[in-house]
Motif scaffolding. Structure first.
Motif, PDB file in Angstrom:
ATOM      1  N   ILE A  21      34.115 -15.940  59.052  1.00 50.73           N
ATOM      2  CA  ILE A  21      34.319 -17.314  59.201  1.00 50.73           C
ATOM      3  C   ILE A  21      33.215 -18.638  58.664  1.00 50.73           C
ATOM      4  O   ILE A  21      33.460 -19.461  58.003  1.00 50.73           O
TER       5      ILE A  21
ATOM      6  N   ILE B  24      48.948  -5.837  72.343  1.00 48.96           N
ATOM      7  CA  ILE B  24      47.722  -6.364  72.148  1.00 48.96           C
ATOM      8  C   ILE B  24      47.713  -7.201  73.571  1.00 48.96           C
ATOM      9  O   ILE B  24      46.365  -7.305  73.861  1.00 48.96           O
ATOM     10  N   VAL B  25      48.797  -7.661  74.133  1.00 50.47           N
ATOM     11  CA  VAL B  25      48.550  -8.556  75.334  1.00 50.47           C
ATOM     12  C   VAL B  25      47.919  -7.470  76.475  1.00 50.47           C
ATOM     13  O   VAL B  25      47.081  -7.924  76.975  1.00 50.47           O
TER      14      VAL B  25
ATOM     15  N   TYR C 179      41.923 -16.540  83.238  1.00 51.58           N
ATOM     16  CA  TYR C 179      41.330 -17.127  82.264  1.00 51.58           C
ATOM     17  C   TYR C 179      41.938 -18.295  81.450  1.00 51.58           C
ATOM     18  O   TYR C 179      41.241 -18.887  80.896  1.00 51.58           O
TER      19      TYR C 179
ATOM     20  N   PHE D  76      40.775  -2.166  72.049  1.00 53.94           N
ATOM     21  CA  PHE D  76      39.849  -3.136  72.896  1.00 53.94           C
ATOM     22  C   PHE D  76      39.214  -2.468  74.254  1.00 53.94           C
ATOM     23  O   PHE D  76      38.292  -3.159  74.559  1.00 53.94           O
TER      24      PHE D  76
ATOM     25  N   VAL E   2      39.867  -7.691  79.788  1.00 52.56           N
ATOM     26  CA  VAL E   2      39.375  -8.701  80.666  1.00 52.56           C
ATOM     27  C   VAL E   2      39.107  -8.285  81.966  1.00 52.56           C
ATOM     28  O   VAL E   2      37.963  -8.441  82.634  1.00 52.56           O
TER      29      VAL E   2
ATOM     30  N   ALA F  25      31.558  -9.615  69.961  1.00 50.93           N
ATOM     31  CA  ALA F  25      32.504  -9.633  70.837  1.00 50.93           C
ATOM     32  C   ALA F  25      32.627  -8.084  71.645  1.00 50.93           C
ATOM     33  O   ALA F  25      33.042  -7.843  72.700  1.00 50.93           O
TER      34      ALA F  25
ATOM     35  N   ALA G  29      48.234 -15.490  75.194  1.00 54.35           N
ATOM     36  CA  ALA G  29      48.682 -14.284  75.571  1.00 54.35           C
ATOM     37  C   ALA G  29      49.954 -14.623  76.765  1.00 54.35           C
ATOM     38  O   ALA G  29      50.834 -14.079  76.790  1.00 54.35           O
TER      39      ALA G  29
ATOM     40  N   PHE H 223      39.908 -12.682  70.535  1.00 53.41           N
ATOM     41  CA  PHE H 223      38.868 -11.466  71.451  1.00 53.41           C
ATOM     42  C   PHE H 223      38.178 -10.711  70.702  1.00 53.41           C
ATOM     43  O   PHE H 223      37.130 -10.227  71.093  1.00 53.41           O
TER      44      PHE H 223
ATOM     45  N   ALA I 289      36.447 -14.790  67.527  1.00 52.65           N
ATOM     46  CA  ALA I 289      35.911 -16.242  67.969  1.00 52.65           C
ATOM     47  C   ALA I 289      35.541 -16.059  69.347  1.00 52.65           C
ATOM     48  O   ALA I 289      34.787 -17.136  69.533  1.00 52.65           O
ATOM     49  N   HIS I 290      35.590 -15.321  70.120  1.00 54.15           N
ATOM     50  CA  HIS I 290      35.086 -15.041  71.475  1.00 54.15           C
ATOM     51  C   HIS I 290      35.482 -16.233  72.321  1.00 54.15           C
ATOM     52  O   HIS I 290      34.970 -16.560  73.452  1.00 54.15           O
TER      53      HIS I 290
ATOM     54  N   TRP J 247      37.616 -16.327  75.010  1.00 54.36           N
ATOM     55  CA  TRP J 247      38.652 -15.485  75.687  1.00 54.36           C
ATOM     56  C   TRP J 247      39.556 -16.287  76.617  1.00 54.36           C
ATOM     57  O   TRP J 247      40.755 -16.199  76.609  1.00 54.36           O
TER      58      TRP J 247
ATOM     59  N   GLY K 154      42.492 -17.231  74.077  1.00 55.58           N
ATOM     60  CA  GLY K 154      43.201 -16.131  73.768  1.00 55.58           C
ATOM     61  C   GLY K 154      44.135 -15.851  74.770  1.00 55.58           C
ATOM     62  O   GLY K 154      45.267 -15.320  74.706  1.00 55.58           O
ATOM     63  N   SER K 155      43.510 -16.073  76.215  1.00 53.74           N
ATOM     64  CA  SER K 155      44.471 -15.910  77.213  1.00 53.74           C
ATOM     65  C   SER K 155      45.574 -16.538  77.243  1.00 53.74           C
ATOM     66  O   SER K 155      46.587 -16.091  77.756  1.00 53.74           O
TER      67      SER K 155
ATOM     68  N   ASN L 125      36.258 -22.051  64.136  1.00 52.46           N
ATOM     69  CA  ASN L 125      37.420 -20.970  64.486  1.00 52.46           C
ATOM     70  C   ASN L 125      38.932 -21.495  64.482  1.00 52.46           C
ATOM     71  O   ASN L 125      39.887 -21.016  64.027  1.00 52.46           O
TER      72      ASN L 125
ATOM     73  N   VAL M 139      44.061 -12.597  83.153  1.00 51.27           N
ATOM     74  CA  VAL M 139      44.366 -13.108  81.909  1.00 51.27           C
ATOM     75  C   VAL M 139      45.050 -14.551  82.238  1.00 51.27           C
ATOM     76  O   VAL M 139      44.684 -15.318  81.838  1.00 51.27           O
TER      77      VAL M 139
ATOM     78  N   LEU N 250      46.378 -13.941  66.075  1.00 52.33           N
ATOM     79  CA  LEU N 250      45.674 -15.186  66.831  1.00 52.33           C
ATOM     80  C   LEU N 250      44.942 -14.619  68.116  1.00 52.33           C
ATOM     81  O   LEU N 250      43.882 -14.996  68.235  1.00 52.33           O
ATOM     82  N   ILE N 251      45.482 -13.938  68.752  1.00 49.06           N
ATOM     83  CA  ILE N 251      45.101 -13.471  70.058  1.00 49.06           C
ATOM     84  C   ILE N 251      44.075 -12.361  69.718  1.00 49.06           C
ATOM     85  O   ILE N 251      42.662 -12.384  70.256  1.00 49.06           O
ATOM     86  N   ALA N 252      44.261 -11.541  68.507  1.00 47.08           N
ATOM     87  CA  ALA N 252      43.192 -10.650  68.331  1.00 47.08           C
ATOM     88  C   ALA N 252      41.752 -11.412  67.917  1.00 47.08           C
ATOM     89  O   ALA N 252      40.818 -11.086  68.283  1.00 47.08           O
ATOM     90  N   GLN N 253      42.196 -12.545  66.934  1.00 46.26           N
ATOM     91  CA  GLN N 253      41.002 -13.387  66.632  1.00 46.26           C
ATOM     92  C   GLN N 253      40.220 -13.843  67.802  1.00 46.26           C
ATOM     93  O   GLN N 253      38.988 -13.936  67.677  1.00 46.26           O
TER      94      GLN N 253
ATOM     95  N   GLY O 123      50.107 -12.281  67.455  1.00 44.26           N
ATOM     96  CA  GLY O 123      48.809 -11.248  67.459  1.00 44.26           C
ATOM     97  C   GLY O 123      47.707 -11.363  66.769  1.00 44.26           C
ATOM     98  O   GLY O 123      46.781 -10.977  67.443  1.00 44.26           O
TER      99      GLY O 123
ATOM    100  N   ILE P 141      44.220  -6.521  75.648  1.00 42.35           N
ATOM    101  CA  ILE P 141      43.219  -7.486  75.997  1.00 42.35           C
ATOM    102  C   ILE P 141      43.044  -7.809  77.514  1.00 42.35           C
ATOM    103  O   ILE P 141      41.968  -7.988  78.134  1.00 42.35           O
TER     104      ILE P 141
END
Lengths: 372, 265, 290
Positions: free
Chosen positions: A193, B108-109, C49, B204, B116, A89, C264, C251, C254-255, C257, C260-261, A363, C46, C246-249, C244, B112
């Motif tokens: 994971i 966090i929003v 995405y 990030f 992006v 990542a 968000a 990004f 899990a990659h 994006w 995650g977007s 995931n 975001v 979840l979003i962090a995971q 939070g 990220i």
């Protein structure tokens, strides 16, 4: 308009002018430095003498850094990650400037396909060519040895305190059952994971790498049932916690199991049902400022003596020709089946080769696992 | 009466706020490796921290970013604060909403989103990207603080200045700015604080090599408690308290009896 | 957050017109440009995405569909979101409960306010991580206090709650103080002179005047809490899922994006709803009191 305001209006002036001048100077300094494109530029002038090593946490003997600097004059700057996915990542998210990374086999493949790696120049690795055990050449994830050089290898199973857990578990099923009953609240699993889900799959008799939805679902159910009994999900804290006796069992890597066993009575187990076998490799990411230094490091740690120093610290299997290790590495380590499991044992294990679809499914399971 | 109870409550709150910090400092002097077993008084971890490259470079990064961001935030925020009261409502309300958004969006929003954005724009992550991201939040903080002060301070002095024949620019420079200075400074201090302490956004958008102190602590935290980190924390704390005390003394002396650093009058 | 009630707008640029200079609106441009570039533009990306999909391991495929949102329309994510709101609600209530009396005392009864206020901010300066980490020491079962009480709070939800209150308290106290500090206490005393008991005076005089501070503090605590994930990760054993987390995971592990977007965007949407509701309440309040 009272006295205070007048005082403020006039007296305040002196200080804030100084303040502003100081502030302005600081900005100029800060922005001036920053103008040349972040610390990278700062480092560039020292690039001849610096290696930026992005590595797993606690994966290098602290003595090796100064030994390397002494031998080559290159200083080592470090940054750490706790899982392959986190490292991916970071790189995919635009981090450039790392000189050396240590992905596990399957991640080498992914990184290569994402064009995030640069080729290794074997001409710069004389010691490696001499000392590398041929079994670790042309590994499935890098058939042409183009992007990676093996660092070490190991297994993922579980460990436990032998003085606190008298049951002597030898299988994943026992690990899970004991966690749900007697040792509830005293067990951790890795923050990884593929490892955690894979272990459950193997326990159920499925492949570590399966894509099959129904199989994954069953693994998920096992995990969700296990969750309330876990103390934490961590890849780095469990060593210390087990030594301190706060946890009695942990899903983790063989090297860590041995690190605990050195301090307290503990055992590492490759469970009957099977587990993961992995090879970690050195790789050089695209955008490396000093790939030369990276090559020098790889060559340095392939010297038999240096390698023994590493193995004696991390307790992970060395990819060097076994004959070279005799004499420099303690017998107790060479003969330890947890560090160097036999070929028979390794044959039962599986390497990570999860597809993209499998990763996405996992995931999702991880989310539900954390939610449980 | 109730007042005594309130004072007690306040005391407890301070104790609550400072207890953990006191512990971190205390254990920084622990000679033993295992943080929780006291093994004698020692300052060796302090020197270990000072000699550790990762720590000193992280500290340097944090300071650079925080200082740079504070200055930029002060400039942008002050200009914004000054211009707002003079705007038509139709423009001011959306801008106010925007400022509010920058302040309350969960970090966090924002972190990220910045990631992006920089990735799509092909910008290399580094010191500057962290700084740019921090300024977004901090400019709003400064704007808020300065504006509160500005709106509440009245225009008497400016009037007097005009009556005496000064033009708008020199009035601003010689009358308004000094009066706003405590607010700008307070805003700047807050901006510095928020940046120095920041984690999510920095996590990030920091890329490789721009580890800030919080990021460094986070990665060592993964191992659990460590004496070197303790010592680092204690040092940062010492620095902070020193700076705050200094600021307080200096501003108090310049602001007269009221000690009016914060423009919350 | 609106500043104090608007002064009569100063008009005219020069002398004699009952007000100083009016600053030209274009002064706001640098700040606005910055916001657009580093805040709005990122958020737009975001949003974009969130309509894309993950392809392969790390690729992004702009399919322009609602796949991600459909994916989120699942009880699991609903649970996570509700749990997060619970955390945010608790944090807000707890910091209000602890912070209000404290701010009141600061505003009304204390001397050397600036110093005391700075003392509240100083812990903030020691880096939130170091503070969370200090709690790791305190909550550790071998630490004296908790060991004596035979309580093991480490890695529990209670530990997370303690950490939340600890970290968000200053954010609640500062706006509360700002509002309370403005109050003319003689009004309260006057009310009491006129026969109100202290509690009644509080309710009729103090509370309404303090309300803007309460609202501001609540916003500053509630909304950021909806994105909190560090405290559960460090103090909670990294084993509970909040939004939070979840979003962090998405990004950093899990990659995914796009997913995650999308999450968000849900957070942003809920935040907007809360903000709009608050400003409506505030507006109505202003009109009501006259």
């Amino acid at each position: 308009m009272n006295e205070h305001e007048i005082e403020e209006g006039l007296g305040g002036r002196r200080i804030d002018r100084q303040g502003f001048v100081a502030g302005a100077a600081a900005t100029v300094a800060a922005l001036g430095l920053g103008r040349f494109g972040s610390m990278d530029a700062f480092a560039a002038s020292e690039a001849e003498g610096e290696l930026f090593y992005y590595n797993w946490a606690d994966y290098v003997n602290p003595k090796t850094y100064p030994a390397f600097t002494k031998a080559t004059g290159i200083k080592v700057k470090k940054d750490f990650y706790v899982s392959n996915e986190a490292m991916l990542a970071k790189l995919k998210g635009g981090a450039r400037g790392y000189d050396l990374i240590v992905p596990t086999g399957y991640m080498v493949q992914i990184l290569a396909s994402e064009k995030l790696l640069q080729p290794i120049q074997w001409s710069k690795l004389p010691t490696v060519k001499r000392n590398l055990n041929p079994k670790f050449r042309r590994l499935p994830f890098d058939r042409n040895d183009r992007f990676s050089v093996a660092k070490d290898w190991g297994t993922t199973g579980f460990m436990y305190r032998t003085d606190l857990v008298k049951e002597r578990p030898t299988s994943w099923r026992e690990f899970v059952n004991l966690t749900k009953t007697k040792y509830s609240g005293k067990v951790t699993v890795l923050d990884g994971i593929p490892e955690v889900i894979g272990s459950m799959l193997v326990m159920l008799g499925y492949s570590y790498n399966t894509d099959d939805r129904s199989q994954l679902d069953k693994a998920k159910k096992e995990l969700i049932a296990l969750k309330p009994h876990l103390r934490a999900i961590t890849s780095t804290e469990y060593k210390q916690q087990m030594i301190a006796g706060k946890i009695v069992m942990a899903l983790g890597w063989n090297g860590d199991g041995l690190a605990v066993a050195v301090k307290k009575p503990a055992a590492y187990v490759i469970p009957k049902e099977g587990g993961e076998f992995w090879v970690d490799s050195y790789a050089i990411p695209v955008g490396a400022k000093n790939p030369d230094a990276a090559h020098k490091w790889i060559d340095f740690v392939y010297g038999a003596r240096n390698n023994a120093v590493e193995t004696a610290y991390t307790y992970y299997g060395s990819p060097l020709k076994p004959a070279l290790l005799r004499g420099v590495l303690a017998k107790s380590i060479i003969n330890n089946p947890a560090v160097f499991p036999s070929a028979r044992v390794v044959a039962k294990l599986q390497a990570n080769q999860i597809s993209a679809r499998g990763t996405a499914l996992r995931n999702r399971i991880w989310t539900e696992f954390k939610n449980a | 009466m109730g007042r005594r109870l309130l004072s007690l409550h306040a005391g407890l709150v301070y104790a609550f706020l400072y207890a953990p910090i006191a512990i971190v400092v205390a254990y920084a002097f622990n000679g033993g490796r295992q943080t929780l077993n006291w093994e004698g008084f020692s300052t060796k971890w302090f020197s270990a921290a000072l000699h550790d490259d990762s720590i000193t470079s992280a500290l340097r990064n944090s300071l650079l970013i925080a200082a740079g961001n504070a200055v930029v935030a002060c400039v942008l925020g002050t200009l914004l604060a000054l211009s707002l009261p003079g705007m038509w409502r139709a423009i001011r309300v959306p801008i106010d909403a925007l400022v509010t958004m920058t302040l309350v969006t969960p970090e966090i929003v924002f972190g990220i989103a910045a990631l992006v954005f920089f990735t799509e724009a092909g910008v290399t992550l580094g010191l500057m990207t962290v700084l740019a991201a921090h300024v977004v939040f901090n400019a709003s903080v400064v704007a808020l603080v300065v504006r509160a002060r500005f709106v509440g301070m009245g225009q008497d002095f400016e009037e007097a200045s005009y009556d005496l024949g000064a033009g708008p620019l020199s009035t601003f420079r010689q009358v308004t700015l000094p009066r706003l200075a405590p607010a700008i400074l307070a805003g700047g201090l807050l901006a510095f604080t928020f940046s120095f302490d920041d984690f999510y956004t920095s996590f990030f958008v920091s890329g490789a090599g721009t580890t800030t102190l919080p990021l460094y602590v986070f990665s060592s935290l993964r191992f659990g408690v460590s004496p070197v980190v303790n010592a680092t924390a204690a040092m940062v704390l010492g620095l902070t308290i020193g700076a705050v005390v200094l600021a307080y003394v200096v501003l108090r002396r310049s602001g007269g009896r009221s000690g009016g650093v914060l423009p919350l009058r | 957050m609106e500043a104090a009630s608007d002064l009569p707008e100063p008009t005219g640029r020069r002398r004699g017109r009952g007000g100083g200079p009016r600053y030209p609106p274009w002064l706001a441009l640098p700040a606005l440009a910055w916001y657009v570039a580093f805040f709005l533009a990122p958020l737009c990306f975001v949003a974009a995405y969130s309509f894309a999909e993950l392809s392969g391991f790390v690729g992004i495929d702009f399919a322009w569909n609602l796949e991600n949102y459909r994916y989120l329309w699942d009880p699991v994510y609903g649970e996570i979101f509700v749990r997060t709101l619970g955390l945010a609600g608790f944090g807000t209530a707890a910091t209000l409960l602890v912070g209000f009396p404290f701010a009141y005392w600061l505003a009304r009864y204390s001397r050397r306010r600036t110093l005391l206020l700075l003392l509240v901010i100083v812990p903030f300066w020691t880096s939130f991580l170091i503070r969370a980490y200090a709690w790791l020491i305190i909550l550790d079962p071998s630490f004296p206090i908790f060991r004596a009480l035979h309580v093991d709070l480490l890695y529990t939800t209670q530990a997370v709650y303690i950490g939340v209150v600890y970290n968000y308290l200053p954010l609640m106290v500062l706006p509360l103080y700002a509002a309370l500090e403005r109050i003319d206490w003689s009004l309260v005393e006057a009310a009491q002179d006129l026969g109100d008991g202290p509690l009644r005076a509080f309710r009729r005089v103090t509370l309404p005047l303090a309300l803007p501070g309460v609202v501001a503090g609540s916003l500053l605590v509630f909304i950021p809490l909806t994105g909190e994930y560090l405290i559960p990760a460090i103090l909670g054993g990294n084993k509970t899922a909040y939004t939070g987390t979840l979003i962090a995971q998405q990004f950093s592990e899990a990659h995914d994006w796009p997913l995650g977007s999308a999450i968000a965007m849900v957070v942003i949407a809920s935040m907007t709803v809360v903000l709009v509701a608050c400003s409506r309440i505030a507006a109505r309040g202003e009109v009501g009191d006259g």
